[in-house]
Motif scaffolding. Structure first.
Motif, PDB file in Angstrom:
ATOM      1  N   GLY A   9     -13.725   3.084   2.132  1.00 16.28           N
ATOM      2  CA  GLY A   9     -12.622   3.499   1.283  1.00 16.28           C
ATOM      3  C   GLY A   9     -12.305   4.968   1.328  1.00 16.28           C
ATOM      4  O   GLY A   9     -11.186   5.375   1.082  1.00 16.28           O
ATOM      5  N   GLY A  53     -11.226   6.020  -3.832  1.00 14.03           N
ATOM      6  CA  GLY A  53     -11.059   5.025  -2.780  1.00 14.03           C
ATOM      7  C   GLY A  53      -9.720   4.306  -2.826  1.00 14.03           C
ATOM      8  O   GLY A  53      -9.479   3.416  -2.021  1.00 14.03           O
ATOM      9  N   GLN A  70      -8.317   0.508   7.429  1.00 14.29           N
ATOM     10  CA  GLN A  70      -7.156   0.659   6.544  1.00 14.29           C
ATOM     11  C   GLN A  70      -6.523  -0.696   6.250  1.00 14.29           C
ATOM     12  O   GLN A  70      -6.721  -1.656   7.010  1.00 14.29           O
ATOM     13  N   THR A  73       0.828  -1.189   0.000  1.00 14.22           N
ATOM     14  CA  THR A  73       0.000   0.000   0.000  1.00 14.22           C
ATOM     15  C   THR A  73       0.871   1.250   0.000  1.00 14.22           C
ATOM     16  O   THR A  73       2.014   1.205   0.424  1.00 14.22           O
ATOM     17  N   THR A 126     -17.949   2.288   7.056  1.00 16.15           N
ATOM     18  CA  THR A 126     -16.893   1.581   7.785  1.00 16.15           C
ATOM     19  C   THR A 126     -15.541   2.228   7.558  1.00 16.15           C
ATOM     20  O   THR A 126     -15.046   2.258   6.439  1.00 16.15           O
ATOM     21  N   TRP A 127     -14.938   2.716   8.617  1.00 15.31           N
ATOM     22  CA  TRP A 127     -13.579   3.265   8.491  1.00 15.31           C
ATOM     23  C   TRP A 127     -12.545   2.222   8.916  1.00 15.31           C
ATOM     24  O   TRP A 127     -12.669   1.631   9.998  1.00 15.31           O
TER      25      TRP A 127
HETATM   26  C1  WTA Z   1      -9.722   6.170   3.942  1.00 14.18           C
HETATM   27  C2  WTA Z   1      -9.394   0.724   2.812  1.00 14.18           C
HETATM   28  C3  WTA Z   1     -13.440   7.916   5.513  1.00 14.18           C
HETATM   29  C4  WTA Z   1      -8.859   6.688   5.075  1.00 14.18           C
HETATM   30  C5  WTA Z   1     -10.224  -0.146   3.773  1.00 14.18           C
HETATM   31  C6  WTA Z   1      -7.915   5.536   5.343  1.00 14.18           C
HETATM   32  C7  WTA Z   1     -12.043   6.220   4.858  1.00 14.18           C
HETATM   33  C8  WTA Z   1      -7.688   4.990   3.966  1.00 14.18           C
HETATM   34  C9  WTA Z   1     -13.038   5.269   5.139  1.00 14.18           C
HETATM   35  C10 WTA Z   1      -7.325   3.535   3.977  1.00 14.18           C
HETATM   36  C11 WTA Z   1     -14.309   5.743   5.611  1.00 14.18           C
HETATM   37  C12 WTA Z   1     -11.262   4.245   4.443  1.00 14.18           C
HETATM   38  N1  WTA Z   1     -14.454   7.073   5.783  1.00 14.18           N
HETATM   39  N2  WTA Z   1     -12.248   7.530   5.053  1.00 14.18           N
HETATM   40  N3  WTA Z   1     -15.321   4.925   5.859  1.00 14.18           N
HETATM   41  N4  WTA Z   1     -12.521   4.053   4.862  1.00 14.18           N
HETATM   42  N5  WTA Z   1     -10.965   5.555   4.419  1.00 14.18           N
HETATM   43  O1  WTA Z   1      -5.694   1.141   3.114  1.00 14.18           O
HETATM   44  O2  WTA Z   1      -8.165   7.832   4.646  1.00 14.18           O
HETATM   45  O3  WTA Z   1      -7.053   1.262   0.988  1.00 14.18           O
HETATM   46  O4  WTA Z   1      -6.713   5.931   5.956  1.00 14.18           O
HETATM   47  O5  WTA Z   1      -8.075   0.691   3.206  1.00 14.18           O
HETATM   48  O6  WTA Z   1      -8.924   5.196   3.279  1.00 14.18           O
HETATM   49  O7  WTA Z   1      -7.284   3.015   2.679  1.00 14.18           O
HETATM   50  P1  WTA Z   1      -6.961   1.491   2.431  1.00 14.18           P
END
Ligand code: WTA
Length: 633
Positions: free
Chosen positions: A374, A512, A402, A251, A399-400
């Protein structure tokens, strides 16, 4: 054993308290819902200084026994995967748990027959076919570490990842189909492997009519290898330590090179299973559709491991939301009577722009729960999703989480947690978020914002970055003492609800997808005639963030050929997802006297907000700002 499933808000509060007051007891109770070849000696040992985190130490397991074998008796004939092809006229395909188990065992044997051993790193570069999930699970079956590379990445990106992990096997397909386009894969692998000496076998699944060159002694067909097994499908699952590596997933971060995020077997399994069951409130018999690609963490955790460990039926879609038209998702929901739909704000915004008449044509009454992931979901998209897709009856789980967190961290539990548009709401049990200021001082109370950190480990936390532990420490554990730093800014409102406001580091979120600014700049700078560049994000209606590039190329005179060369370079080095949306040629960049680019100023210009650029007096050459401002696109 404590019950895995939370059913009411009181139960959520109890579980949360328990997880904070007695984390080991809490997670041991959850882990008892899984099958282990041997239970752990110790639930958790940790420090965030080194960092060194171990969950379920001493335990032995194989995640595929949890995802497959344990369901055979009770759910053997239940669909595990329903595959929906790119072309709606092609037949969809269903694999029951029994069938999936058999195919995984067979392909695991193929891997073994081709020299794969426990601990080997195997790169997977495939389209969204059941075979992609099968390849992932087959690696896990034999204890090989998979490194899935998204099918849209370039040969150079693949080569970097294969070399970083020293993979010895690559699994791919001749080609695939995505929307109206053919997606050649094997030719891209061939190009990548000219730079990789560690690979001695390439296993190719035949999917399309792409003509491919097979290198003798190295390249073999998946289907031929299966034939050679003469129906043998006996492949006992390798015994793994809870802390053995399960996979690597690369990543982008704020520095140039992608990081190989490492997840391990035990904690990741427990965390993805637990969060899947709870956030989406999955009930036996439900059909669950996650629109992500397995090439990203969402696909790893919530197409493959989380749902399968819970015996779920998962829809796996080969194509894109707009092919053959913008009704495709809704067609799939209607056709397979999908109960739970997990998608991304960028997809919602793009479908929204085609009008609400389109979803209105489909029967979406099967939907009980909606999910988003995302990037931040804007309120307009949230309401559109709620009104036109869920018909105000299906709670939205924003869902937040990473790649590094392995699973969902802050999210409503569907139907249990009261939602609020744009808010990921509350932390799941086991997750202890805190907000800090620049100096790492905790910001307490409600109605505040700051940088989002987590102060206690959860089972799905990354363990290291492959081959470079110091990098893991630097990137996540060194910014603030004894805290995991997420890179995200966050607001906690008066109700204690969390809203993620976006990255605070040099990482963009385009449709995303995480894009590191340094990576894109490096790719742009390789273009002939380019001296230097700086990229920043700007608000984009569909993508969330678009990529704005400021480029110094003295001889370019803003002509198309340099623009095209820049786009070609980015496509070649990273992939089409990282192509800038706007390119502005400039004669200089706003730099401090110490030579640091002041991105804050560039960001404002890219956003079209030039009224207040803040203090520019510390710049080496303040005049350059006016020039850039006047030439803004
Ligand atoms: C962002 C994806 C707001 C955030 C699962 C994070 C979000 C990054 C959200 C991770 C959400 C992911 N609301 N922002 N629901 N979900 N993010 O590693 O900035 O591809 O740090 O993982 O996406 O991206 P990754």
């Amino acid at each position: 054993m404590s019950s895995l499933k939370i059913g009411t808000f009181e139960e959520y509060q109890q579980a949360y308290e328990h997880s904070v007051n007695q984390p080991e007891d809490f997670w041991a109770g959850i882990a008892d819902n899984f099958i282990w070849k041997k239970k752990w000696d110790n639930v958790l040992s940790w420090n965030f200084k080194d960092p060194d985190v171990k969950w379920f130490e001493g335990a032995k397991l194989n995640i595929t026994e949890n995802c497959l074998d344990r369901h055979l008796e009770t759910l053997g004939d239940k669909p595990a995967i329903i595959w929906e092809p790119n072309d709606p006229n092609e037949k969809s395909r269903t694999l029951t748990y029994k069938e999936l188990h058999r195919e995984v065992c067979q392909f695991a044997l193929v891997l073994k027959n081709n020299g794969a051993k426990k601990g080997d790193r195997i790169c997977i570069y495939m389209p969204m076919l059941p075979e992609l999930a099968i390849a992932v699970l087959a690696c896990a079956r034999i204890g090989a570490i998979h490194s899935v590379v998204f099918g849209g990445f370039s040969a150079q990106s693949i080569a970097d990842r294969v070399n970083d992990a020293q993979c010895n096997i690559v699994i791919t397909a001749d080609g695939g189909f995505r929307g109206p386009k053919d997606l050649p894969l094997k030719p891209v692998i061939d190009e990548a492997l000219t730079q990789c000496s560690s690979v001695d076998k390439v296993i190719v699944f035949k999917r399309s009519s792409t003509s491919v060159n097979m290198t003798k002694g190295r390249d073999i067909w998946w289907q031929d290898e299966i034939e050679k097994l003469n129906n043998n499908a006996e492949c006992p699952a390798e015994e793994m330590d809870a802390e053995d590596m399960l996979f690597i997933l690369y990543t982008s971060g704020s520095t140039g090179k992608p990081k190989g995020v490492v997840h391990t077997c035990g904690g990741y399994m427990v965390y993805t299973g637990y969060t899947f069951a709870n956030v989406f409130q999955y009930n036996q018999g439900d059909v669950y559709f996650c629109t992500a690609d397995i090439g990203w963490i969402t696909g790893h955790s919530y197409i493959v491991y989380g749902p399968l460990s819970q015996g779920a039926t998962v829809v796996l879609f080969e194509g894109v939301p707009t092919y053959p038209n913008a009704g495709r998702f809704w067609d799939i929901v209607q056709k397979h009577k999908v109960n739970i739909l997990y998608t991304a704000p960028t997809a919602i915004r793009s479908l929204m722009s085609s009008g609400k008449e389109i979803p209105a044509k489909y029967d979406l009454s099967s939907l009980k729960v909606l999910g988003s992931v995302g990037e931040p979901i804007n309120e307009e998209a949230w309401h559109w999703f709620d009104d036109n897709i869920g018909h105000n009856k299906a709670p939205i789980a924003d869902t937040w989480w990473q790649t590094e967190t392995g699973g969902i961290m802050i999210a409503p539990i569907a139907g249990v947690t009261k939602t609020k548009p744009g808010f990921a709401t509350l932390p799941l049990p086991g997750v202890q978020p805190i907000l800090v200021d620049e100096n790492g001082k905790e910001i307490t109370g409600n109605g505040v914002s700051g940088n989002l950190c987590i102060k206690f480990p959860w089972p799905g936390i990354l363990r290291t970055t492959y081959g470079d532990h110091e990098r893991c420490r630097q990137a996540y554990f060194a910014t603030y003492k004894d805290l995991y730093f997420t890179g995200d800014g966050c607001l906690r409102d008066d109700d204690g609800y969390y809203r993620i406001t976006g990255r605070v580091d040099d990482v963009l979120n385009v449709s995303g997808h995480r894009i590191g600014t340094a990576e894109v700049e490096n790719a742009i700078n390789l273009t002939q005639g380019v001296v230097e560049s700086a990229i920043v994000g700007y608000p984009h209606d569909i993508k969330g963030q678009g990529i704005y590039a400021f480029v110094i190329a003295p001889d370019a005179k803003g002509d198309d050929s340099t623009c095209n060369a820049i786009l070609a370079s980015v496509t070649k080095v990273i992939g089409p997802i990282a192509k800038p949306d706007k390119i502005q040629f400039v004669s200089g960049l706003p730099k401090t006297r110490s030579g640091k680019i002041m991105r804050r100023i560039l960001r404002k210009i890219a956003e079209g907000d030039t009224s207040n650029l803040g203090d520019t007096s510390t710049l080496l050459d303040p005049a350059v700002v006016d020039e850039i401002k006047n030439g803004a696109l």
